[in-house]
Design a protein around this motif. Structure first.
Motif, PDB file in Angstrom:
ATOM      1  N   ALA B  26      81.351  73.272  14.879  1.00 34.22           N
ATOM      2  CA  ALA B  26      81.812  72.286  13.946  1.00 34.22           C
ATOM      3  C   ALA B  26      82.704  73.186  12.629  1.00 34.22           C
ATOM      4  N   SER B  27      81.845  74.464  12.353  1.00 28.76           N
ATOM      5  CA  SER B  27      82.634  75.254  11.258  1.00 28.76           C
ATOM      6  C   SER B  27      83.772  75.855  11.796  1.00 28.76           C
ATOM      7  N   ALA B  28      83.688  75.983  13.114  1.00 24.44           N
ATOM      8  CA  ALA B  28      85.065  76.727  13.935  1.00 24.44           C
ATOM      9  C   ALA B  28      86.124  75.694  13.681  1.00 24.44           C
ATOM     10  N   GLN B  29      85.916  74.494  14.015  1.00 22.85           N
ATOM     11  CA  GLN B  29      87.005  73.465  13.776  1.00 22.85           C
ATOM     12  C   GLN B  29      87.365  73.380  12.527  1.00 22.85           C
ATOM     13  N   ALA B  30      86.352  73.252  11.520  1.00 26.83           N
ATOM     14  CA  ALA B  30      86.598  73.005  10.176  1.00 26.83           C
ATOM     15  C   ALA B  30      87.763  74.216   9.508  1.00 26.83           C
ATOM     16  N   ALA B  31      87.383  75.404  10.197  1.00 24.46           N
ATOM     17  CA  ALA B  31      88.262  76.498   9.622  1.00 24.46           C
ATOM     18  C   ALA B  31      89.734  76.419  10.232  1.00 24.46           C
ATOM     19  N   GLY B  32      89.926  75.411  11.090  1.00 19.02           N
ATOM     20  CA  GLY B  32      91.232  75.540  11.777  1.00 19.02           C
ATOM     21  C   GLY B  32      91.351  76.117  13.235  1.00 19.02           C
ATOM     22  N   TRP B  64      69.573  84.232  11.332  1.00 20.70           N
ATOM     23  CA  TRP B  64      70.337  83.602  10.246  1.00 20.70           C
ATOM     24  C   TRP B  64      71.850  83.701  10.817  1.00 20.70           C
ATOM     25  N   ILE B  65      72.432  82.476  10.383  1.00 18.74           N
ATOM     26  CA  ILE B  65      73.888  82.632  10.663  1.00 18.74           C
ATOM     27  C   ILE B  65      74.790  82.184   9.555  1.00 18.74           C
ATOM     28  N   ARG B  66      75.880  82.601   9.570  1.00 18.75           N
ATOM     29  CA  ARG B  66      76.957  82.392   8.733  1.00 18.75           C
ATOM     30  C   ARG B  66      78.348  82.486   9.491  1.00 18.75           C
ATOM     31  N   ALA B  67      79.108  81.348   9.107  1.00 18.70           N
ATOM     32  CA  ALA B  67      80.398  81.029   9.722  1.00 18.70           C
ATOM     33  C   ALA B  67      81.652  80.514   8.824  1.00 18.70           C
ATOM     34  N   ARG B  68      82.650  81.335   8.724  1.00 20.65           N
ATOM     35  CA  ARG B  68      83.479  80.820   7.691  1.00 20.65           C
ATOM     36  C   ARG B  68      84.819  81.511   7.892  1.00 20.65           C
ATOM     37  N   ARG B  69      86.215  80.910   7.486  1.00 19.86           N
ATOM     38  CA  ARG B  69      87.348  81.125   7.565  1.00 19.86           C
ATOM     39  C   ARG B  69      87.292  82.582   6.472  1.00 19.86           C
ATOM     40  N   GLU B  70      88.059  83.635   6.966  1.00 15.29           N
ATOM     41  CA  GLU B  70      88.456  84.634   6.117  1.00 15.29           C
ATOM     42  C   GLU B  70      89.751  84.936   6.093  1.00 15.29           C
ATOM     43  N   GLY B  71      90.802  84.552   5.615  1.00 15.61           N
ATOM     44  CA  GLY B  71      92.201  84.572   5.677  1.00 15.61           C
ATOM     45  C   GLY B  71      92.656  83.837   6.915  1.00 15.61           C
ATOM     46  N   ALA B  72      93.125  84.693   7.828  1.00 17.93           N
ATOM     47  CA  ALA B  72      93.621  84.370   8.968  1.00 17.93           C
ATOM     48  C   ALA B  72      92.501  84.488  10.350  1.00 17.93           C
ATOM     49  N   LEU B  73      91.373  84.724   9.785  1.00 19.12           N
ATOM     50  CA  LEU B  73      90.348  84.925  10.940  1.00 19.12           C
ATOM     51  C   LEU B  73      89.359  84.240  10.886  1.00 19.12           C
ATOM     52  N   PHE B  74      88.427  83.678  11.780  1.00 23.29           N
ATOM     53  CA  PHE B  74      87.302  82.787  11.889  1.00 23.29           C
ATOM     54  C   PHE B  74      86.285  84.027  11.787  1.00 23.29           C
ATOM     55  N   ARG B  75      85.265  84.327  10.809  1.00 25.95           N
ATOM     56  CA  ARG B  75      84.279  85.283  11.136  1.00 25.95           C
ATOM     57  C   ARG B  75      82.920  84.474  11.361  1.00 25.95           C
ATOM     58  N   LEU B  76      82.060  84.937  12.231  1.00 23.33           N
ATOM     59  CA  LEU B  76      80.715  84.630  12.444  1.00 23.33           C
ATOM     60  C   LEU B  76      79.915  85.500  12.457  1.00 23.33           C
ATOM     61  N   ASP B  77      78.732  85.766  11.304  1.00 22.68           N
ATOM     62  CA  ASP B  77      77.660  86.577  11.243  1.00 22.68           C
ATOM     63  C   ASP B  77      76.465  86.250  11.881  1.00 22.68           C
ATOM     64  N   PHE B  78      75.646  86.870  12.382  1.00 17.06           N
ATOM     65  CA  PHE B  78      74.301  86.853  12.876  1.00 17.06           C
ATOM     66  C   PHE B  78      73.346  87.721  12.482  1.00 17.06           C
ATOM     67  N   ALA B  79      71.993  87.341  12.023  1.00 21.01           N
ATOM     68  CA  ALA B  79      71.243  88.550  11.500  1.00 21.01           C
ATOM     69  C   ALA B  79      69.876  88.071  12.085  1.00 21.01           C
ATOM     70  N   ASP B  80      68.965  89.025  12.403  1.00 19.73           N
ATOM     71  CA  ASP B  80      67.851  88.856  12.785  1.00 19.73           C
ATOM     72  C   ASP B  80      66.677  90.217  12.466  1.00 19.73           C
ATOM     73  N   TYR B  81      65.561  89.828  12.475  1.00 23.85           N
ATOM     74  CA  TYR B  81      64.548  91.030  12.342  1.00 23.85           C
ATOM     75  C   TYR B  81      63.910  91.445  13.675  1.00 23.85           C
ATOM     76  N   GLY B  82      64.401  91.322  14.654  1.00 24.89           N
ATOM     77  CA  GLY B  82      64.046  91.345  16.061  1.00 24.89           C
ATOM     78  C   GLY B  82      64.302  93.016  16.642  1.00 24.89           C
ATOM     79  N   ARG B  83      64.236  92.973  17.896  1.00 26.99           N
ATOM     80  CA  ARG B  83      64.605  94.244  18.681  1.00 26.99           C
ATOM     81  C   ARG B  83      65.923  94.461  18.343  1.00 26.99           C
ATOM     82  N   PRO B  84      66.519  95.569  17.981  1.00 29.99           N
ATOM     83  CA  PRO B  84      67.934  95.985  17.966  1.00 29.99           C
ATOM     84  C   PRO B  84      68.608  95.600  19.010  1.00 29.99           C
ATOM     85  N   PHE B  85      69.833  95.169  19.035  1.00 26.05           N
ATOM     86  CA  PHE B  85      70.805  94.815  20.125  1.00 26.05           C
ATOM     87  C   PHE B  85      72.307  94.928  19.672  1.00 26.05           C
ATOM     88  N   ASN B  86      72.778  96.114  20.096  1.00 21.91           N
ATOM     89  CA  ASN B  86      74.361  96.461  19.701  1.00 21.91           C
ATOM     90  C   ASN B  86      75.163  96.078  20.794  1.00 21.91           C
TER      91      ASN B  86
END
Lengths: 110, 143
Positions: B26-32, B64-86
């Motif tokens: 829904a956030s991605a759609q709202a961002a265009g 934790w999730i954050r999703a928003r438009r940044e200029g011409a990009l749609f940016r999605l952030d995830f954060a957690d305190y679990g095992r590292p996964f790169n």
């Protein structure tokens, strides 16, 4: 919105078992799709998954297809897919699974 | 549907996956994000969220999730305190060119994540993993 799928089997005149799936093949439905496919591949010599009714496939769905293909090959059987279109076909192509699975345009191409 | 312009916490459990996905889409759609490009973030979202849900924690945890438009990009952030996964360091288990029998199923997902986003960043510090995924909202698409 939870995913729901509808599955159907049809025995074709050329000996292939056409297994059609309608809906989304994603993390919510992948286990169910695999269980159905596993049972079909176990009993049939030639299985084609008709994907013309599939509207979305994720990596979980791709893993299902790869596992079924591996199982069929291990047992000396055939497993392929047909009818994928739009975004589903794009994902298959994107992941190179179209070549691996010998994707057919439709069931008529078997 | 919940807005995700600021960080939002979800229980990292399978039962919450559909809610998280729907909120992000829904956030991605709202961002265009156009309908033809919606599949692009969705492919990556499933892989990354399920990785956190299934593998990050031994005991119940959160994402934790954050999703928003940044200029011409749609940016999605995830954060957690679990095992590292790169996602940038994982082996390319997809291994194009290998025969079927030698292909690893697990590599397909990370392969799609890398293809789905134009930019991926990962940071792990103070026991927190933060990953950032961005794609261009322009119609020219990788997929």
């Amino acid at each position: 919105m939870a995913s729901e799928i509808v599955q159907k089997e049809t025995k074709l005149a050329n000996g292939w078992l056409a297994w059609s799936v309608e809906g989304r093949i994603d993390i919510s439905t992948a286990d169910s799709v695999y269980q159905s496919g596993e049972a079909i591949v176990e009993r049939e010599e030639k299985t084609v998954l008709d994907m013309s009714g599939v509207v979305y496939i994720s990596s979980a769905g791709l893993r299902v297809l790869l596992r079924l293909l591996k199982k069929a090959k291990k047992e000396g059987k055939e497993f392929t897919v047909a009818g994928a279109a739009g975004a589903v076909k794009t994902v298959l192509t994107y992941s190179n699974m179209d070549t691996l699975l010998n994707l057919r345009e439709s069931l008529d191409d078997l | 549907m919940n807005g995700l312009s600021e960080w939002r916490e979800y229980p990292a459990i399978r039962e919450m996956y559909d809610t998280m996905r729907d909120d992000i889409m829904a956030s991605a759609q709202a961002a265009g994000t156009s309908e033809t490009r919606e599949i692009q973030p969705e492919l990556g979202i499933e892989e990354m969220l399920i990785n956190i849900i299934d593998y990050a924690y031994d005991d119940p945890g959160a994402v934790w999730i954050r999703a928003r438009r940044e200029g011409a990009l749609f940016r999605l952030d995830f954060a957690d305190y679990g095992r590292p996964f790169n996602p940038l360091a994982e082996d390319m288990r997809h291994s194009e060119g290998l025969p079927v029998e030698e292909r690893e199923e697990g590599g397909l997902g990370i392969h799609l994540v890398r293809k789905s986003f134009d930019r991926i960043e990962y940071v792990y510090e103070d026991f927190q993993g933060k990953s950032q995924y961005s794609f261009s909202l322009a119609e020219t698409s990788l997929i």
